[in-house]
Design a protein around this motif. Structure first.
Motif, PDB file in Angstrom:
ATOM      1  N   LEU A  48       0.824  -1.204   0.000  1.00 15.87           N
ATOM      2  CA  LEU A  48       0.000   0.000   0.000  1.00 15.87           C
ATOM      3  C   LEU A  48       0.863   1.260   0.000  1.00 15.87           C
ATOM      4  CD1 LEU A  48      -2.802  -1.118   2.471  1.00 15.87           C
ATOM      5  CD2 LEU A  48      -2.941  -0.932  -0.015  1.00 15.87           C
ATOM      6  N   ARG A  66       1.751   1.572  -3.727  1.00 15.44           N
ATOM      7  CA  ARG A  66       0.629   1.794  -4.626  1.00 15.44           C
ATOM      8  C   ARG A  66      -0.145   3.076  -4.306  1.00 15.44           C
ATOM      9  NH1 ARG A  66      -0.351  -2.749  -7.633  1.00 15.44           N
ATOM     10  NH2 ARG A  66      -2.368  -1.893  -8.269  1.00 15.44           N
ATOM     11  N   ARG A  67      -0.177   3.466  -3.024  1.00 16.44           N
ATOM     12  CA  ARG A  67      -0.993   4.605  -2.632  1.00 16.44           C
ATOM     13  C   ARG A  67      -0.188   5.733  -1.987  1.00 16.44           C
ATOM     14  NH1 ARG A  67      -6.377   3.713  -2.443  1.00 16.44           N
ATOM     15  NH2 ARG A  67      -6.684   5.252  -0.783  1.00 16.44           N
ATOM     16  N   GLY A 116      -2.687   7.243   5.871  1.00 17.25           N
ATOM     17  CA  GLY A 116      -3.802   6.496   5.324  1.00 17.25           C
ATOM     18  C   GLY A 116      -4.902   6.243   6.329  1.00 17.25           C
ATOM     19  N   ASP A 151      -8.757  -0.032   2.309  1.00 18.20           N
ATOM     20  CA  ASP A 151      -7.996   0.433   1.144  1.00 18.20           C
ATOM     21  C   ASP A 151      -7.395  -0.741   0.374  1.00 18.20           C
ATOM     22  OD1 ASP A 151      -8.611   3.027   1.680  1.00 18.20           O
ATOM     23  OD2 ASP A 151      -6.682   3.551   2.577  1.00 18.20           O
ATOM     24  N   GLU A 185      -7.753  -1.576  -3.683  1.00 16.15           N
ATOM     25  CA  GLU A 185      -6.663  -1.918  -4.593  1.00 16.15           C
ATOM     26  C   GLU A 185      -6.873  -3.297  -5.199  1.00 16.15           C
ATOM     27  OE1 GLU A 185      -4.114  -0.032  -5.613  1.00 16.15           O
ATOM     28  OE2 GLU A 185      -4.962   1.629  -4.479  1.00 16.15           O
ATOM     29  N   PRO A 218      -3.979  10.069  -1.718  1.00 16.97           N
ATOM     30  CA  PRO A 218      -4.836   8.932  -2.071  1.00 16.97           C
ATOM     31  C   PRO A 218      -6.149   8.910  -1.298  1.00 16.97           C
ATOM     32  CG  PRO A 218      -3.050   8.212  -0.641  1.00 16.97           C
ATOM     33  CD  PRO A 218      -2.766   9.638  -0.998  1.00 16.97           C
ATOM     34  N   ARG A 261      -8.534   9.555  -6.671  1.00 10.49           N
ATOM     35  CA  ARG A 261      -8.386   8.181  -7.148  1.00 10.49           C
ATOM     36  C   ARG A 261      -7.150   8.119  -8.040  1.00 10.49           C
ATOM     37  NH1 ARG A 261     -11.589   4.966 -11.806  1.00 10.49           N
ATOM     38  NH2 ARG A 261     -10.524   2.969 -11.517  1.00 10.49           N
TER      39      ARG A 261
END
Length: 871
Positions: free
Chosen positions: A21, A24-25, A207, A216, A220, A852, A856
């Motif tokens: 995460l 990716r985020r 997050g 989350d 994903e 994030p 998006r």
């Protein structure tokens, strides 16, 4: 900080959920803590610890958002230490900074020998003539020669400076770090305190707590399950990490369809991995199966094999309930289509049929039994099985028992026969049943067709284009639009376990320009139609810098990388800075002693090979290119690292136009046998800047070497253009003792061919795809240029998406002031440096400050997948 938060990981290991995460985020998830109230100052130790953590993050190329900093200050000292250590460990692993990076010449680049031949001659003389307890054969000094451990070579400490070498000066293998020859190295001057921040600089956001992290992770996971093409190795690893957050017995998260076949197989194999959950997972898994190849992929994945069916090993045992379920799924399929699927992988299917015991269930699953019998071409006799097969064939359309053989139509053979006979009408009629195959054969059909035939082909394309996958649609569009002119070479990317290319002379005659234009217009219109079905927005932003990026393709062989850059993409090299390539590897028990070599092949403007910088030539044009020295072993745990410094201005002055970077396995040990292997690129400050050989802050790209290849060609640098083109391909070589000069012809063909391919327009660019989607969805599109200027395009009355898209990027702007970009709900950016509103969609190669929690974030693959919703 606790020892439990630190771990040793190899390159091939999957990253954990937090690291997944994070990558990716760009989000950090912290445990819920009863921290200080807003009006209460944090604990002094916490405040100091957060400041130190921020400095550590900055030194790796990351910043912290205010919300993350506030959340960190709410932690207690012990939790902060543990979370900070884990975060830094994940970032260090992503950069490659968790490894020792000491080059052969510890004071590289200053101490790299100026004369490689003289240095080699000294090594050979010392190796052949040096004797124990005798004066040095090179300098005559006495009492300076000693044997090194463990190689036992006799080395003169006066001729070879132990403060500079990190390995045996003669064989270049690593030696015992306690050997007295390796005197403490000279203190290196620290890096310049004002060194530039990396282009990949990203702001880390908070997050939420671990419950939010699970939610989350579900988002994903949904994104990956919706992808239409094969996942990259990194996305595949992330898929497994994200699946660990789901329950096998509660399947509300499982979609009713998974479009990518390989992804489907991996998810179903994960579902079925726990026999205790089979009462729930077997029905759910078999409901998603709709082709015979789905069954084969699933069986291969369950046996630990490749769901892409490139390398299929032995099938493991299949439990009886699952065996019956797979046969039932096969029985539901049309036998004609099932056999057609099975004939694509006949050997694998014959082995699987033995595991499924299909003939034992002839009465219960007659169509499955018929398909297996037709595949094996069994001879019908007067036994009970043959009687059952004859009866099933009699009640199956298009199947029949012809004497002692079963006959089912073979669609691919009929297509090939029609093409061989130049029967365009028949070929088109057959191919319209398989829209993807029609577009894959489009060039062939247009070459065979006369004037009437062209109309037949284009009519069929218009009818079926809406049912083709986005990847096939974009591939056909790119390949076809270059066919009005005669090319020199054709480039293929064959499916396989390694990213190889196949380049052959172009022997096809060009297609008529009018035919090409009509076909391209049809395919482009379909792209715009699909994009127009996505939610509309008022304002979209497109960075002109995306024109250098290529829409992703062949992702199943893409390297795991710090920055996900689609193959073929080109980016500028920051002006006034130098490049430092790096390679690190660690041997394993299975690989034995392994020698990887980092090399650079040099070419002029006509792609004529003019030189090299590698272990055979440590310096090119004095210090235009400098190698750190050839290490020939990499024992665990430290491994070995090699570097190459490149000064583009000096290389240009020396007549170099193109650089091809190569990693060779000198003794042909495949990369996937190594315990650890990765390479990358640093962009350093002005020439002469000092500091450690490996600076995490200056790392712009880092990618794993985990394929079964023994050669990797990561990129081509255009010295005159000041750009880097990401290739990420393997070059097929045989034998061992590899060096650049032995493969100069192959590298010329590869570099010239791939550069020509990606500059010809034969692959759709990411900037083009962004422009098409923006034109189809937005009323106003703003293009940001490299110089900071902006062009505004507003859709005019009666202007359709095709005309609007064609106008974007041209001088035909609307001449009005640019609107506030912070109101854009759709953005395609090189850097995410616009404060977009909540709910916006954004692609950014470098996400920078995009949050994030409110935006998006899209990957390049998501731009392709977005075109699949209305096929």
């Amino acid at each position: 900080m606790t020892a439990a938060t630190a771990s040793t990981r190899t390159t091939g290991a999957r990253r954990g959920l937090a690291a997944t995460l994070l990558a990716r985020r760009g989000a950090v998830y912290l445990p819920a803590a009863a921290g200080p109230r807003p009006d209460t100052a944090p604990h002094p130790l916490v405040a100091a610890g957060v400041t130190l953590l921020e400095l550590e993050l900055l030194d790796r190329g990351w910043l912290t958002a205010p919300a993350l900093r506030h959340a960190l200050t709410a932690l207690d000292p012990e939790t902060l230490a543990a979370e900070g250590r884990a975060l830094l460990a994940d970032l260090d692993h992503a950069l490659g900074a968790d490894r020792d990076h000491t080059p052969l010449f510890r004071n590289f680049p200053e101490s790299t020998p100026a004369d490689t031949v003289a240095f080699y001659a000294d090594r050979v003389l010392a190796l052949l003539l040096q004797a124990p307890e005798q004066p040095c054969v090179l300098c005559g000094a006495e009492t300076t020669v000693r044997a090194l451990s463990p190689c036992a070579h006799l080395v003169c400490a006066a001729c070879f400076d132990g403060a500079d070498f990190s390995a045996c000066p003669l064989c270049h293998r690593r030696i015992d770090a306690r050997d007295p020859f390796l005197r403490p190295e000279r203190t290196r001057r620290p890096a310049h305190p004002d060194r530039a921040l990396p282009a990949r600089l990203r702001v880390l956001h908070h997050g939420g707590d671990h419950m939010v992290r699970t939610a989350d992770a579900g988002r994903e996971l949904t994104t990956l399950l919706g992808r239409t093409g094969a996942l990259s190795p990194q996305d595949t690893d992330d898929l497994h990490a994200l699946l660990t957050t789901r329950e096998r017995t509660e399947l509300s998260w499982l979609p009713t369809a998974i479009p990518a076949r390989e992804t489907k197989a991996r998810v179903l194999a994960w579902l079925l991995a726990d026999p205790a959950a089979h009462p729930v997972t077997i029905p759910a898994a078999t409901a998603l199966i709709d082709t015979a190849t789905d069954i084969l992929r699933l069986a291969v994945a369950l046996s630990g094999g490749d769901a892409g069916l490139v390398a299929v090993g032995r099938f493991g045992p299949i439990a009886r309930p699952l065996r019956r379920a797979l046969l039932a799924a096969l029985d539901r399929l049309d036998p004609t289509l099932a056999v057609e699927d099975m004939r694509r992988h006949p050997r694998e299917w014959k082995h699987l049929a033995e595991r499924l015991h299909a003939f034992e269930y002839a009465r219960r699953y007659p169509h499955a039994t018929l398909a297996v019998a037709a595949l094996r071409d069994i001879r019908l006799t007067d036994d009970a099985l043959s009687a059952r097969l004859r009866a099933t064939a009699a009640h199956t359309p298009s199947a029949r028992a012809d004497g002692d053989r079963l006959r089912l139509p073979h669609w691919p053979a009929r297509v090939e026969a029609a093409l061989a006979a130049a029967d365009v009408d028949t070929a088109v009629a057959l191919l319209t049943r398989r829209p993807g195959q029609l577009l894959r054969r489009l060039d062939h059909l247009l070459r065979l067709a006369d004037e009437d035939g062209v109309e037949t082909v284009l009519t069929a394309v218009r009818e079926v284009a809406g049912r083709v996958s986005p990847a096939v649609l974009l591939s056909a569009l790119g390949a076809l639009r270059t066919r009005a002119r005669k090319g020199d070479e054709r480039v293929f990317f064959p499916k396989g376990g390694r990213a190889q290319t196949h380049i052959v002379p172009e022997e096809r005659a060009p297609l008529p320009a009018e035919t090409v234009t009509r076909a391209v217009d049809t395919l482009t219109a379909e792209v715009l139609r699909r994009a127009g079905t996505l939610p509309p927005v008022e304002l979209a932003v497109v960075d002109a810098a995306l024109d250098g990026l290529v829409a992703p393709f062949a992702e199943r062989t893409a390297s795991r990388a710090l920055v996900t850059l689609p193959r073929g993409s080109e980016l500028p090299v920051p002006a006034g800075r130098t490049l430092r390539l790096f390679l690190h590897w660690t041997e394993s028990d299975t690989s034995g002693v392994t020698d990887l070599d980092l090399s650079v092949a040099l070419f002029d403007a006509a792609w004529k090979y003019i030189g090299t910088c590698d272990y055979t030539n440590l310096r090119y044009a004095d210090d235009a290119a400098v190698h750190s020295g050839d290490l020939t072993s990499a024992p665990a745990p430290d491994g070995s690292t090699e570097f190459v410094d490149l000064d583009l201005d000096k290389l240009a002055a020396a007549g170099v136009r193109y650089l091809v970077t190569v990693v060779f396995s000198y003794n042909s040990v495949p990369f996937d046998l190594l315990g650890d292997a990765f390479a990358g690129l640093m962009v350093r400050d002005q020439p002469g800047a000092t500091g450690p050989a490996f600076d995490p802050r200056q790392v712009e790209q880092r990618f794993d070497l985990t394929s079964p290849s023994n050669t990797s060609v990561p990129m081509v640098v255009d010295v005159a253009g000041g750009t880097m083109r990401w290739l990420d391909v393997a070059s097929g070589v045989t034998g061992d003792h590899h060096a650049v000069h032995r493969h100069a012809d192959e590298l010329t063909t590869l570099g010239h061919g791939l550069t020509g391919l990606f500059t010809s327009g034969a692959r759709v660019g990411l900037g083009e795809l962004a422009t098409w989607q923006a034109a189809a969805r937005a009323r106003t599109v703003v293009v940001r240029h490299l110089d900071g200027s902006r062009s505004v395009y507003r859709r005019r009355a009666a202007e359709d998406p095709a005309a609007f898209a064609a106008r974007i990027g041209t001088p035909a702007t609307d001449g009005t002031p640019a609107p506030d970009l912070a109101t854009a709900h759709l953005a395609y950016l090189l850097r995410g440096d616009i404060p977009l509103p909540r709910g916006a969609e954004a692609y950014a190669l470098h996400p920078a400050d995009l949050d994030p929690r409110t935006v998006r974030l899209l990957a390049a693959s998501d731009l392709v997948t977005a075109l699949a919703g209305q096929t």
